[in-house]
Design an enzyme around this catalytic site. Structure first.
Site, PDB file in Angstrom:
ATOM      1  N   LYS A 130       0.840  -1.200   0.000  1.00  0.00           N
ATOM      2  CA  LYS A 130       0.000   0.000   0.000  1.00  0.00           C
ATOM      3  C   LYS A 130       0.876   1.252   0.000  1.00  0.00           C
ATOM      4  CE  LYS A 130      -3.929   2.080   2.516  1.00  0.00           C
ATOM      5  NZ  LYS A 130      -4.840   1.957   3.662  1.00  0.00           N
ATOM      6  N   SER A 190      -9.868   2.440   2.715  1.00  0.00           N
ATOM      7  CA  SER A 190      -8.921   3.104   1.846  1.00  0.00           C
ATOM      8  C   SER A 190      -7.964   2.145   1.131  1.00  0.00           C
ATOM      9  CB  SER A 190      -8.079   4.079   2.675  1.00  0.00           C
ATOM     10  OG  SER A 190      -7.286   3.373   3.631  1.00  0.00           O
ATOM     11  N   SER A 225     -10.509   0.115   7.035  1.00  0.00           N
ATOM     12  CA  SER A 225      -9.905   0.228   5.706  1.00  0.00           C
ATOM     13  C   SER A 225      -9.231  -1.036   5.211  1.00  0.00           C
ATOM     14  CB  SER A 225      -8.885   1.381   5.688  1.00  0.00           C
ATOM     15  OG  SER A 225      -9.539   2.619   5.710  1.00  0.00           O
TER      16      SER A 225
END
Length: 496
Positions: A79, A159, A183
């Protein structure tokens, strides 16, 4: 050998150790898939050369030792919130455009020390603020799943949307995510994969771009529960560089996956049964409850009475911490700096840089956070929210003290929705996506989302299990039993 990218981490580990395949072959298979998956917009900074170097080193290691770490030679996506040395790390924001850290986050360093291979950086909502991956400076990440024969692009959640999309589409064998209010778990549910948010303090936050420091926690996003256990063990551990990192031994989580949950007591919180909950979510929850009973667990109704205050509490505390954390992005130390006009001073530089660099959602949360921390409102909002957070945490402590081993809830209030469908909605409507997950972050507990069924449009739905603090092994074993009973094997049809 074709289809190597579709292997689970456990399958790939076994083949690598048996020398049936090499990490280089595995990595090339994933890189080839990434090259054809631009429509998903999941990978935003490719690191193919680095991946090939790491794979070659992993192959040498696999040749030279009888027993290598389980993650040795495994290709992963990282990420964009994790700082990676010499590789662009923008947290999905224009204000960090061009930022290449001179250091490695502890989590990625742990993974690399175990021999993992980084394929590239993954798309995400800007500074992890969002539930649909629509606030990223890179544009939207796209869910590989579609509704029936409908061509409408769907959100992979947020997210960690890029991480979820990449794992679900077999572009990598696993990915890192972060979870501040859901998330990891919400995008895992939207894409039919497994995502675990460990206990706060289990994974070091050092080198992870901060959103809300008392809530943020890293975790793995994988194709199944066994892979989550393997990858989590490699990610976590005590880190002296993070004062909130727990100095606890890391168990062998995979060895704890027996599937035997006889005698376990599973709590069903009545406050999570909300007005207007879709029938499909109700049925999924009921089916999951029946599966836990059939597996030998005792199911008990429980009460978490302060749950109704969780979402407003979260949306006071998280923006307050975000407004403080994001103050460092001012055009002086990191990334983007606005072009100044003749006569502009340092105040104008701050104002123009932040106005140009931050997107609308980040600006909204910084404004909310600044407001609730301001003189005159600090006690009315921030201090009150902190007190309510304590009550929410106490609710969980009470039910665990009463003999509950894990709590079963839906992971999300719906299946994945279309990109752009919520564009005109009140921001609060978007925040409701986190309604089942934020309590876990407020209480610092571990939670895991497991795919458990499909809705009537053929989209995946997930169930969440919440565990006792520091007992991720027990939680993973309950999830392993649920996964086995649900038998979820569906995959998205390839259209990209």
């Amino acid at each position: 050998m074709s289809g190597l990218n579709t292997l689970t981490i456990a399958e790939a580990r076994d083949k690598l150790r048996a020398k049936d395949i090499t990490s280089t072959e595995l990595t090339e298979a994933c890189l080839a898939q990434i090259d054809t998956a631009g429509a998903l917009n999941a990978f935003v900074h490719g690191t193919a050369d680095l991946a090939r170097q790491q794979a070659a080193r992993a192959d040498e290691r696999l040749q030279g030792a009888d027993e290598t770490p389980a993650m040795c030679g495994i290709p992963l996506g990282i990420k964009d919130l994790f700082c990676t040395k010499g590789v662009a790390s923008q947290a999905g924001s224009a204000i960090l455009n061009g930022f290449q850290p001179e250091y490695e986050s502890t989590v990625t360093q742990n993974l690399f020390d175990a021999g993992s291979v980084m394929l590239g950086k993954l798309n995400m909502d800007e500074f992890a603020m969002g539930s649909s991956n629509e606030t990223s400076t890179y544009g939207n990440a796209v869910n590989p799943w579609r509704r029936g024969n409908d061509d409408a692009a769907l959100t992979p959640g947020g997210s960690s949307g890029g991480s979820a999309s990449a794992v679900a589409a077999d572009l990598c064998l696993g990915a890192t995510g972060t979870d501040t209010g859901g998330s990891i778990r919400q995008p895992a549910a939207f894409t039919g994969i497994t995502g675990i948010k460990p206990t706060y303090g289990r994974c070091s936050r050092w080198g992870i771009v901060a959103f809300a420091s008392s809530l943020d926690q890293a975790g793995p996003m994988t194709k199944d529960v066994r892979d989550a256990a393997i990858m989590l063990e490699a990610m976590c551990g005590h880190d002296p560089k993070d004062s909130t990192s727990a100095d606890l031994a890391v168990p062998n989580f995979e060895a704890m996956l027996t599937g035997d949950i006889k005698g376990k007591v599973i709590g069903i919180p009545r406050e999570y049964r909300m007005d207007g909950m879709p029938d499909e979510i109700e049925k999924l929850w009921a089916d999951g409850t029946a599966m836990m009973k059939d597996a030998g667990a005792t199911v008990r109704d429980i009460s978490l009475p302060h749950t109704k205050y969780a979402l407003p509490t979260y949306y006071v505390i998280a923006p307050a911490e975000a407004s403080s954390n994001l103050a460092r992005y001012d055009g002086v130390r990191y990334g983007h700096r606005a072009t100044l006009a003749q006569g502009d001073g340092i105040t104008e530089m701050y104002e123009k840089t932040r106005a140009e660099g931050f997107g609308p959602e980040v600006q909204r949360r910084v404004m909310v956070g600044t407001y609730v921390l301001s003189a005159g409102f600090y006690d009315a909002y921030y201090n009150r929210a902190r007190k309510v957070r304590t009550l929410i945490k106490r609710d969980f402590e009470n039910v665990f003290a009463d003999g509950i081993d894990a709590i079963l809830t839906p992971a999300t209030p719906s299946a994945a929705f279309g990109l752009g469908e919520m564009a005109d909605a009140d921001p609060v409507a978007m925040y409701l996506n986190d309604v089942f997950t934020v309590t876990v972050n407020l209480a610092g507990l571990p939670g895991i989302s497991v795919p458990a069924g499909l809705d009537r449009q053929g989209l995946p739905l997930g169930l969440q299990l919440i565990g006792r603090p520091w007992e991720e092994g027990d939680l993973l074993n309950c999830a392993y039993a649920l996964e086995g009973a649900a038998g979820f094997v569906a995959k998205p049809g390839k259209w990209w």
